[in-house]
Design an enzyme around this catalytic site. Structure first.
Site, PDB file in Angstrom:
ATOM      1  CE1 TYR A  19      -3.568  -2.541   0.174  1.00 26.50           C
ATOM      2  CE2 TYR A  19      -2.445  -3.385   2.208  1.00 26.50           C
ATOM      3  CZ  TYR A  19      -3.412  -3.584   1.212  1.00 26.50           C
ATOM      4  OH  TYR A  19      -4.201  -4.503   1.217  1.00 26.50           O
ATOM      5  CE1 TYR A 147      -8.403  -5.272   1.681  1.00 22.95           C
ATOM      6  CE2 TYR A 147      -8.141  -7.347   3.099  1.00 22.95           C
ATOM      7  CZ  TYR A 147      -7.461  -6.566   2.023  1.00 22.95           C
ATOM      8  OH  TYR A 147      -6.442  -6.636   1.207  1.00 22.95           O
ATOM      9  CG  ASP A 244     -13.277 -13.060   3.767  1.00 20.78           C
ATOM     10  OD1 ASP A 244     -12.618 -13.718   4.307  1.00 20.78           O
ATOM     11  OD2 ASP A 244     -12.799 -12.184   2.858  1.00 20.78           O
ATOM     12  CE  LYS A 273      -4.961 -11.272   6.713  1.00 20.12           C
ATOM     13  NZ  LYS A 273      -6.051 -10.326   5.918  1.00 20.12           N
TER      14      LYS A 273
HETATM   15  C1  LIG Z   1      -6.393 -10.452   4.572  1.00 20.69           C
HETATM   16  C2  LIG Z   1      -7.665 -10.807   4.081  1.00 20.69           C
HETATM   17  C3  LIG Z   1      -8.091 -11.064   2.864  1.00 20.69           C
HETATM   18  C4  LIG Z   1      -7.172 -11.262   1.582  1.00 20.69           C
HETATM   19  O1  LIG Z   1      -6.183 -12.220   2.000  1.00 20.69           O
HETATM   20  P1  LIG Z   1      -4.694 -12.018   1.426  1.00 20.69           P
HETATM   21  O2  LIG Z   1      -3.864 -13.448   1.978  1.00 20.69           O
HETATM   22  O3  LIG Z   1      -3.841 -10.954   1.884  1.00 20.69           O
HETATM   23  O4  LIG Z   1      -4.966 -12.251  -0.087  1.00 20.69           O
HETATM   24  C5  LIG Z   1      -9.368 -11.252   2.370  1.00 20.69           C
HETATM   25  N1  LIG Z   1     -10.299 -11.238   3.205  1.00 20.69           N
HETATM   26  C6  LIG Z   1     -10.195 -10.791   4.759  1.00 20.69           C
HETATM   27  C7  LIG Z   1     -11.307 -10.799   5.577  1.00 20.69           C
HETATM   28  C8  LIG Z   1      -8.780 -10.567   5.130  1.00 20.69           C
HETATM   29  O5  LIG Z   1      -8.537 -10.413   6.144  1.00 20.69           O
END
Ligand SMILES: *Cc1c(COP(=O)(O)O)cnc(C)c1O
Length: 423
Positions: A19, A147, A244, A273
């Site tokens: 970023y 996000y 997500d 993550k």
């Molecule tokens: C970090 C994140 C993503 C993206 O994951 P990357 O491994 O950085 O591509 C998608 N959704 C959520 C909720 C996240 O916290």
């Protein structure tokens, strides 16, 4: 080790950081090694990692169990292609994830990053709707403040205004947005959600949300009852529900998954993550048998996706070891102790001028200011207090490794307090 000054000059000349512009505005800190909760910086300073390397390093660094799993797997094979081949680390991982996930999620697609797992989730939903003879259902519905990653389709469901992608307005497909979900349950908001879904039943393929905690879109919490509202409303119209859980998964919010706060099963779920305990990049998209059957019976006869490093055995082996650590340790009480440490420590900041809100859930602590954070000053103040933090927008926040002791948490609180005072 090369001279730190030389390395930082080369970093500035050649290395792009997240970023940021090229070269970066603020000089990054050079890390030489990490162990337990500590990052060891060039020059000898040690800081407690208040960020778990962006939600990932839940067991801390150089954990002997994870190190061993990685080394042993490297001794067998680091990678083989996944087309036409399979292996025990991937089979074990898929089996483990199905067991841990909410009921009904039976099939696992292994992706190489969170954003890719969201791309796969969206592709699953669109392909399933297409296969079921509903080609007009192509849009996505979500709430503001979310996000979901930085690749193009996930970007379309990130917060359209406050997010990092507002500069793409007019370029990306326009999705359907509800307002940011309130912290407490609000019947009017729930009714509005239902009405919006009903209104778009003909053109929406899926609803996608982060359950209970919105992460990088603003670090906001919402009432789990909204997840039940979404489940009912999407089921009524045959719209896919995607959770997500890339940030919320693996215990961070105090339950194993965010969905568990509501006892709700989505049709499709993303994990990432903390999946490998912060060791390697790996993500997963799980779906129900109904979704898998629809896609597989449709045109194309399968899911049109297959990353080169799909099912990477090193990443799968560490993920299995990380899940084993969660199974064998009392992560729930560790998270609870961190939660009470953060609550007790951060609550007094509520009275400090310039602090708008303080909120804590599970092993997540957030201080929201009434102005944008001066990132360089806030970070430097935290580092001087022995803590690594990475504030953004108006937020100074922490999600410590679960192995953080009460003393570590107290140090993180002191770091946040210093960062607030400095900005
Ligand atoms: C970090 C994140 C993503 C993206 O994951 P990357 O491994 O950085 O591509 C998608 N959704 C959520 C909720 C996240 O916290």
């Amino acid at each position: 080790m090369s001279n730190g000054r030389d390395l930082l000059a080369l970093d500035r000349a050649h290395v792009w950081h997240p970023y940021g512009p090229m070269p970066g505005k603020n000089e990054p800190y050079l890390v030489e090694s990490a162990e337990g909760v500590l990052l060891k910086l060039a020059g000898g300073r040690e800081v407690v990692d208040g960020m778990s390397s962006w939600w990932a390093a839940i067991h801390g660094y150089r954990h002997p169990v994870l190190d061993t799993a990685l080394a042993e797997q490297a001794g067998r094979m680091s990678h083989v292609m996944f087309g036409g081949l399979t292996h025990q680390p991937a089979i074990d991982l898929a089996t483990n994830l199905v067991e841990l996930a909410p009921d009904g999620l039976e099939h696992v697609f292994l992706a190489d990053s969170g954003s890719v797992s969201v791309e796969v989730a969206i592709k699953m939903a669109l392909q399933a709707q297409l296969a079921l003879g509903r080609p007009r259902r192509r849009r996505l519905l979500t709430w503001r403040g979310g996000y979901h990653g930085d690749t193009f389709h996930p970007m379309t469901v990130c917060d359209p205004v406050g997010g990092m992608h507002s500069l793409w307005t007019g370029v990306l497909p326009v999705q359907v947005f509800a307002d940011v979900p309130p912290v407490e349950f609000d019947q009017g908001y729930a009714d509005g959600l239902r009405a919006l879904i009903a209104e778009h039943a003909d053109d929406v393929a899926a609803v996608i949300v982060e359950p209970v905690v919105q992460g990088a879109g603003g670090m906001r919490f919402h009432h789990p009852e909204y997840l039940r509202v979404l489940r009912e409303a999407t089921a009524a119209y045959g719209i896919c529900l995607i959770f997500d859980e890339i940030a919320t998964g693996f215990g961070r919010t105090g339950e194993f998954f965010g969905a568990d706060h509501a006892g709700v099963s989505p049709d499709i779920m993303c994990m990432g993550k903390a999946l490998t305990g912060g060791y390697l990049t790996l993500a997963a998209t799980l779906c129900t048998t109904a979704v898998a059957e629809a896609i597989s019976a449709g045109e194309g006869g399968g899911l049109a996706h297959g990353p080169t490093f799909m099912g990477n055995p090193l990443a799968c082996a560490v993920a299995n070891a990380s899940l084993g650590l969660l199974r064998d340790t009392d992560w729930r009480s560790h998270v609870r102790v961190i939660e009470s440490g953060l609550r007790g420590g951060l609550e007094p900041l509520r009275g400090v001028p310039g602090v708008d809100d303080v909120r804590v859930l599970g092993a997540i602590g957030v201080v929201q200011l009434d102005r944008p954070v001066d990132m360089a000053k806030a970070t430097a103040a935290a580092v001087d207090a022995g803590v690594w933090l990475r504030p953004f927008r108006d937020l100074i926040y922490t999600m410590p490794p679960y192995v953080a002791s009460p003393d570590d948490v107290a140090r993180i609180v002191a770091g946040i307090t210093a960062a607030v005072a400095a900005t």
